[in-house]
Design a protein around this motif. Structure first.
Motif, mmCIF file in Angstrom:
data_model
loop_
_atom_site.group_PDB
_atom_site.id
_atom_site.type_symbol
_atom_site.label_atom_id
_atom_site.label_comp_id
_atom_site.label_asym_id
_atom_site.label_seq_id
_atom_site.Cartn_x
_atom_site.Cartn_y
_atom_site.Cartn_z
ATOM 1 N N SER A 185 -29.334 31.748 -28.913
ATOM 2 C CA SER A 185 -30.162 31.265 -27.813
ATOM 3 C C SER A 185 -30.932 30.029 -28.248
ATOM 4 N N THR A 186 -30.892 29.027 -27.389
ATOM 5 C CA THR A 186 -31.706 27.827 -27.654
ATOM 6 C C THR A 186 -32.845 27.718 -26.652
ATOM 7 N N VAL A 187 -33.035 28.801 -25.911
ATOM 8 C CA VAL A 187 -34.141 28.813 -24.940
ATOM 9 C C VAL A 187 -35.453 28.875 -25.708
ATOM 10 N N LYS A 188 -36.375 28.020 -25.316
ATOM 11 C CA LYS A 188 -37.613 27.956 -26.097
ATOM 12 C C LYS A 188 -38.778 28.713 -25.461
ATOM 13 N N ASN A 189 -38.732 28.852 -24.136
ATOM 14 C CA ASN A 189 -39.959 29.338 -23.503
ATOM 15 C C ASN A 189 -39.985 30.828 -23.187
ATOM 16 N N LYS A 190 -38.846 31.435 -22.809
ATOM 17 C CA LYS A 190 -38.944 32.800 -22.293
ATOM 18 C C LYS A 190 -37.661 33.588 -22.583
ATOM 19 N N ASN A 191 -37.814 34.864 -22.850
ATOM 20 C CA ASN A 191 -36.651 35.720 -23.084
ATOM 21 C C ASN A 191 -35.826 35.894 -21.817
ATOM 22 N N SER A 192 -34.523 36.182 -21.993
ATOM 23 C CA SER A 192 -33.665 36.558 -20.867
ATOM 24 C C SER A 192 -33.270 38.023 -21.045
ATOM 25 N N ARG B 17 -33.534 37.166 -26.997
ATOM 26 C CA ARG B 17 -34.808 36.538 -27.368
ATOM 27 C C ARG B 17 -34.655 35.035 -27.567
ATOM 28 N N THR B 18 -35.775 34.351 -27.516
ATOM 29 C CA THR B 18 -35.753 32.884 -27.515
ATOM 30 C C THR B 18 -35.369 32.297 -28.879
ATOM 31 N N ASN B 19 -34.696 31.178 -28.790
ATOM 32 C CA ASN B 19 -34.517 30.257 -29.907
ATOM 33 C C ASN B 19 -34.070 30.906 -31.224
ATOM 34 N N THR C 132 -31.295 38.439 -15.914
ATOM 35 C CA THR C 132 -32.357 37.470 -15.621
ATOM 36 C C THR C 132 -32.214 36.328 -16.611
ATOM 37 N N LEU C 133 -31.730 35.217 -16.093
ATOM 38 C CA LEU C 133 -31.484 34.073 -16.971
ATOM 39 C C LEU C 133 -32.570 33.034 -16.771
ATOM 40 N N ASN C 134 -33.163 32.647 -17.849
ATOM 41 C CA ASN C 134 -34.216 31.644 -17.722
ATOM 42 C C ASN C 134 -33.691 30.230 -17.918
ATOM 43 N N THR C 135 -32.798 30.069 -18.843
ATOM 44 C CA THR C 135 -32.153 28.764 -18.988
ATOM 45 C C THR C 135 -30.678 29.068 -19.197
#
Lengths: 172, 175
Positions: free
Chosen positions: B98-105, B128-130, B158-161
């Motif tokens: 995951s490279t999402v920085k702000n919120k878990n999916s 989990r993020t990043n 639930t996808l955040n990014t």
């Protein structure tokens, strides 16, 4: 007029007959337990001539593929080439190749091709079973067996591929 | 013991009979040899398929797709039980990056039997993020008979990014 044989003489005759029969019995036991019970691939210990038929999957995929489990997508095929050899025999053999449906399973789609003495190529489609052919001493044949992944998807399907060989005749 | 005429005759009969029985198979039997190969063919429905046989209790597949692409495609995970025993629990491990920085999916898996009947739905699993990590989902207390199959479908995501989560591999284990 001749005198009939006495009981004593009869007993003596019978005793010698018994000795002879016992001798024959010993020879028979020797024959059965000795020379003639030897075989390499026997399902029946008694025989009229020695023969040995070898059936092998030449690419060994049957043994290598998860206990014979084949996973095929709907349009996929998987083929196996078998070599059947009448080796080190005294007699010609007949081979009957057949497919049995396994109880409790539906039958997968399959085809059988006669490759003759070549281990490659397409071969001749066998349209009815059992596929029966004769092999002379030291002769061999290749057979191609093809399984198809087919509808309906989902259920496990199963079959038994049988090679039943019987000796054709006793060489004098 | 005195051998009477009658005894002699009985013994002779027995001996001759045994000789006959021993000799007949040798002269009359037909020699037969049979070799048998058993094939089980599985044509799984579209999706990621796992076939378990007696020697195996875990299988892994590299899938290397984005979570979005996975959900858009055939995201079924088919599990076949050819172990010879009933399977009562299953776990699925996803290695992801995951490279999402702000919120878990989050996502859930639903387990269906081969007839398409829902058996159960899991609780949420969290990407989990990043980071690169594993997430494992356990499903137990169900009954998967020998030669049967079940399938899992990811749902409730639930996808955040969406494009920033990559599924590297799927590992399925049975017990």
């Amino acid at each position: 007029m001749k005198k009939p044989l006495s009981t004593k003489v009869l007993k003596k005759v019978l005793r010698y007959m018994l000795y002879s029969a016992l001798l024959l019995l010993v020879v028979s036991v020797g024959v059965t337990l000795g020379k003639y019970t030897y075989s390499t691939n026997a399902s029946d210990s008694a025989r009229v001539a020695r023969y040995s038929v070898n059936v092998e999957c030449i690419d060994s995929q049957v043994e290598a593929s998860n206990n014979g489990v084949v996973v095929l997508q709907n349009s996929q095929t998987q083929e196996y080439i078998f070599k059947i050899t009448n080796e080190n025999s005294e007699v010609a053999v007949n081979v009957a190749m057949t497919v049995l449906s396994v109880s409790g399973y539906s039958l997968p789609n399959y085809s059988i091709y006669d490759l003759g003495s070549s281990s490659s190529g397409t071969g001749t489609l066998i349209s009815s079973l059992p596929f029966s052919f004769d092999l002379a001493v030291d002769e061999y044949k290749y057979v191609r067996f093809v399984l198809y992944g087919s509808t309906p998807v989902g259920p496990v399907k199963s079959l038994d591929l049988d090679f039943i060989t019987t000796q054709k005749q006793v060489e004098e | 013991m005195k051998m009477t005429l009658k005894k002699n005759l009985i013994i002779l009969t027995i001996v001759l009979l045994m000789t006959f029985l021993l000799t007949v198979p040798y002269t009359g039997a037909k020699y037969a040899y049979e070799e048998q190969y058993n094939f089980k063919v599985v044509t799984p429905p579209a999706g990621y398929s796992y076939v378990f046989v007696p020697e195996e209790n875990s299988e892994s597949q590299l899938i290397a797709v984005s979570l979005q692409a996975y959900l858009a495609g055939t995201n079924r995970v088919n599990v076949y039980n050819l172990t010879g025993n009933t399977v009562n629990s299953l776990s699925i491990t996803i290695n992801y990056r995951s490279t999402v920085k702000n919120k878990n999916s989050t996502a859930r898996f639903s387990l269906y039997n081969s007839s398409g009947t829902l058996i159960r739905t899991s609780s949420n699993i969290t990407f989990r993020t990043n980071r690169t990590a594993n997430v494992t989902l356990n499903l137990s207390s169900f009954s998967l008979a020998n030669d049967g199959y079940v399938y899992l479908v990811m749902s409730g995501v639930t996808l955040n990014t969406p494009n920033s989560i990559t599924l590297n591999s799927l590992t399925v284990s049975i017990a």
